[in-house]
Enzyme design. Structure first.
Site, PDB file in Angstrom:
ATOM      1  N   SER A  19       0.835  -1.203   0.000  1.00 41.82           N
ATOM      2  CA  SER A  19       0.000   0.000   0.000  1.00 41.82           C
ATOM      3  C   SER A  19       0.870   1.254   0.000  1.00 41.82           C
ATOM      4  O   SER A  19       2.080   1.197   0.259  1.00 41.82           O
ATOM      5  CB  SER A  19      -0.918   0.024   1.232  1.00 41.82           C
ATOM      6  N   SER A  69      -5.297   4.973  -1.448  1.00 45.41           N
ATOM      7  CA  SER A  69      -6.155   6.080  -0.990  1.00 45.41           C
ATOM      8  C   SER A  69      -6.187   6.065   0.531  1.00 45.41           C
ATOM      9  O   SER A  69      -7.240   5.948   1.154  1.00 45.41           O
ATOM     10  CB  SER A  69      -7.569   5.941  -1.565  1.00 45.41           C
ATOM     11  N   CYS A 104      -4.870  -0.584   8.727  1.00 40.78           N
ATOM     12  CA  CYS A 104      -4.218  -1.041   7.498  1.00 40.78           C
ATOM     13  C   CYS A 104      -2.961  -1.791   7.906  1.00 40.78           C
ATOM     14  O   CYS A 104      -2.005  -1.177   8.405  1.00 40.78           O
ATOM     15  CB  CYS A 104      -3.867   0.125   6.579  1.00 40.78           C
ATOM     16  N   LYS A 278     -14.010  -7.165   5.553  1.00 42.30           N
ATOM     17  CA  LYS A 278     -13.513  -7.609   4.266  1.00 42.30           C
ATOM     18  C   LYS A 278     -14.223  -8.903   3.869  1.00 42.30           C
ATOM     19  O   LYS A 278     -14.737  -9.629   4.720  1.00 42.30           O
ATOM     20  CB  LYS A 278     -12.007  -7.858   4.320  1.00 42.30           C
ATOM     21  N   SER A 309     -11.287  -5.352  -1.228  1.00 45.65           N
ATOM     22  CA  SER A 309     -11.132  -4.183  -0.363  1.00 45.65           C
ATOM     23  C   SER A 309     -11.762  -2.982  -1.041  1.00 45.65           C
ATOM     24  O   SER A 309     -11.481  -2.714  -2.212  1.00 45.65           O
ATOM     25  CB  SER A 309      -9.650  -3.911  -0.093  1.00 45.65           C
ATOM     26  N   MET A 318      -4.335  -7.516   1.709  1.00 48.98           N
ATOM     27  CA  MET A 318      -4.285  -6.536   2.785  1.00 48.98           C
ATOM     28  C   MET A 318      -3.567  -7.157   3.979  1.00 48.98           C
ATOM     29  O   MET A 318      -3.771  -8.333   4.286  1.00 48.98           O
ATOM     30  CB  MET A 318      -5.694  -6.110   3.197  1.00 48.98           C
ATOM     31  N   GLY A 319      -2.730  -6.367   4.647  1.00 45.47           N
ATOM     32  CA  GLY A 319      -1.992  -6.906   5.792  1.00 45.47           C
ATOM     33  C   GLY A 319      -2.885  -7.377   6.907  1.00 45.47           C
ATOM     34  O   GLY A 319      -2.639  -8.417   7.528  1.00 45.47           O
TER      35      GLY A 319
END
Length: 396
Positions: A19, A69, A104, A278, A309, A318-319
């Site tokens: 990201s 974003s 995040c 998610k 996501s 995603m982590g």
């Protein structure tokens, strides 16, 4: 006609994991934006360039994807045994909305380095050479993250040979420990499995009744079997994101799962909670070619996982969802665990659209309930640009 000038806000543009985001120190924000509220949200929206009906973020720092974003606000922690407080804001692309409901995990890898470089960590805790341990309070979900940041000559080391699928160039490895990752402060009632079941029956109008593992760990996540929704688990981004019907189906699943998890009261609220939960679909190992052209052999992974996501299939993973994957894999009987072959597992290597990722978790049963003490994974981070971001003075 006079127009207000732009103001300059100290910031850094940083890649963390797969990201990118704009990082701020709380003390550097304009006074009106130092407290949560409309002014802060308006400032961050303008920084990113949202809402953008063109979906490009041409007039802002955003990259018009859920991975790019993002905004982060850090401050010296007032909590005992912590160095820095970390607040994450996921900025909507097409709506005037900043979602503060979750963390995040990818950008978590950049928090320690930015905190050190920004003077938010006591100098006595930073070795001249070696590894600095940064104790992070994740304020969105009320959890502790321990970051192990490499230090060379008293400064954060960003270059190295650690390779992360989904990131073009190697960099220094940052190890992360997500302590007690089963969420307790995200409105889901405090249970790792809010429905009380490892596998539940989720009724989704227009889709059917799906087997689902709904878990609060890292980030609230709904896991379903790929085959139950017509997929193999080897899909890449365009296979899903170019199909409006598929995206609508996954959003419907997400909304109804959010209600079942107690995250929202009714499905109409899902539009105002885009970041969480998610939705991910899992499958047993199979060979595929990643988005970079890399051949992924079936015997090199334990299972396949694809996750969405902010309404789109993620280009990697995603982590925080990786934490949920590692946690669910460690608990026998979940859909994730079964896709990986079942049994007790301390770590799994899973295939995602960009390649593979290994994540571990320590799970045990206490008084009949599953408890996960921590999840562990490695990421990397690199400052791309630092200085000031400019916004019109009347933007917030």
């Amino acid at each position: 006609m006079a127009h207000p000038a732009q103001i300059k806000v100290p910031a850094a543009y940083i890649r963390g994991g797969t990201s990118k985001g704009v990082f701020f120190r709380l003390q550097d924000l304009p006074e009106a934006a130092q407290a949560p509220g409309p002014a802060r949200d308006a400032l961050l929206l303008r920084v990113i360039g949202s809402p953008d009906p063109y979906g490009k973020h041409t007039d802002g720092m955003g990259g018009a994807t859920s991975s790019t974003s993002k905004t982060v606000i850090l401050s010296t922690s007032t909590r005992p045994d912590h160095d820095v407080d970390y607040l994450f804001g996921q900025v909507s692309i097409d709506k005037a909305f900043v979602d503060w409901s979750g963390n995040c995990g990818n950008l978590s890898s950049a928090v320690g380095p930015f905190a050190i470089s920004g003077g938010l960590v006591d100098a006595s805790r930073i070795p001249q050479d070696g590894v600095a341990t940064v104790r992070i309070w994740q304020a969105n979900i009320g959890k502790t993250i321990i970051a192990h940041v490499p230090i060379t000559n008293g400064a954060v080391q960003e270059t190295g040979d650690f390779e992360l699928d989904g990131v073009t160039f190697p960099a220094a490895e940052v190890q992360l420990e997500f302590m007690d990752p089963a969420a307790e402060e995200d409105g889901a009632g405090g249970a790792m499995f809010p429905t009380g079941k490892l596998i539940d029956e989720l009724q989704v109008p227009g889709v059917g009744t799906l087997k689902a593992t709904m878990i609060n760990a890292g980030i609230p996540t709904i896991f379903i079997n790929a085959q139950d929704v017509g997929y193999t688990g080897t899909e890449l981004q365009d296979d899903i994101n170019s199909d409006p019907k598929a995206l609508a189906m996954f959003e419907t699943i997400r909304a109804h799962g959010a209600v079942r998890m107690g995250l929202i009261a009714n499905i109409d609220e899902a539009a105002q909670r885009q970041h969480t939960p998610k939705v991910a679909f899992v499958a047993k190992p199979a060979a595929y070619v990643s988005s970079s052209g890399k051949q992924i052999a079936a015997d090199s992974i334990d299972l396949l996982v694809r996750a969405l996501s902010m309404g789109k299939l993620h280009h990697a993973m995603m982590g925080t969802a990786a934490v949920a994957i590692g946690t669910a894999a460690a608990i026998p009987g979940t859909l994730v665990n079964l896709a990986a072959g079942g049994g007790e597992r301390k770590a799994v290597c899973f295939g995602h659209p960009s390649g593979t990722l290994r994540v571990g978790a320590q799970a045990s049963q206490q008084d009949g309930e599953w408890v996960v003490t921590k999840a562990i994974m490695s990421r990397s981070a690199r400052v791309l640009m630092e200085g000031w971001v400019r916004v019109p003075a009347d933007a917030f």
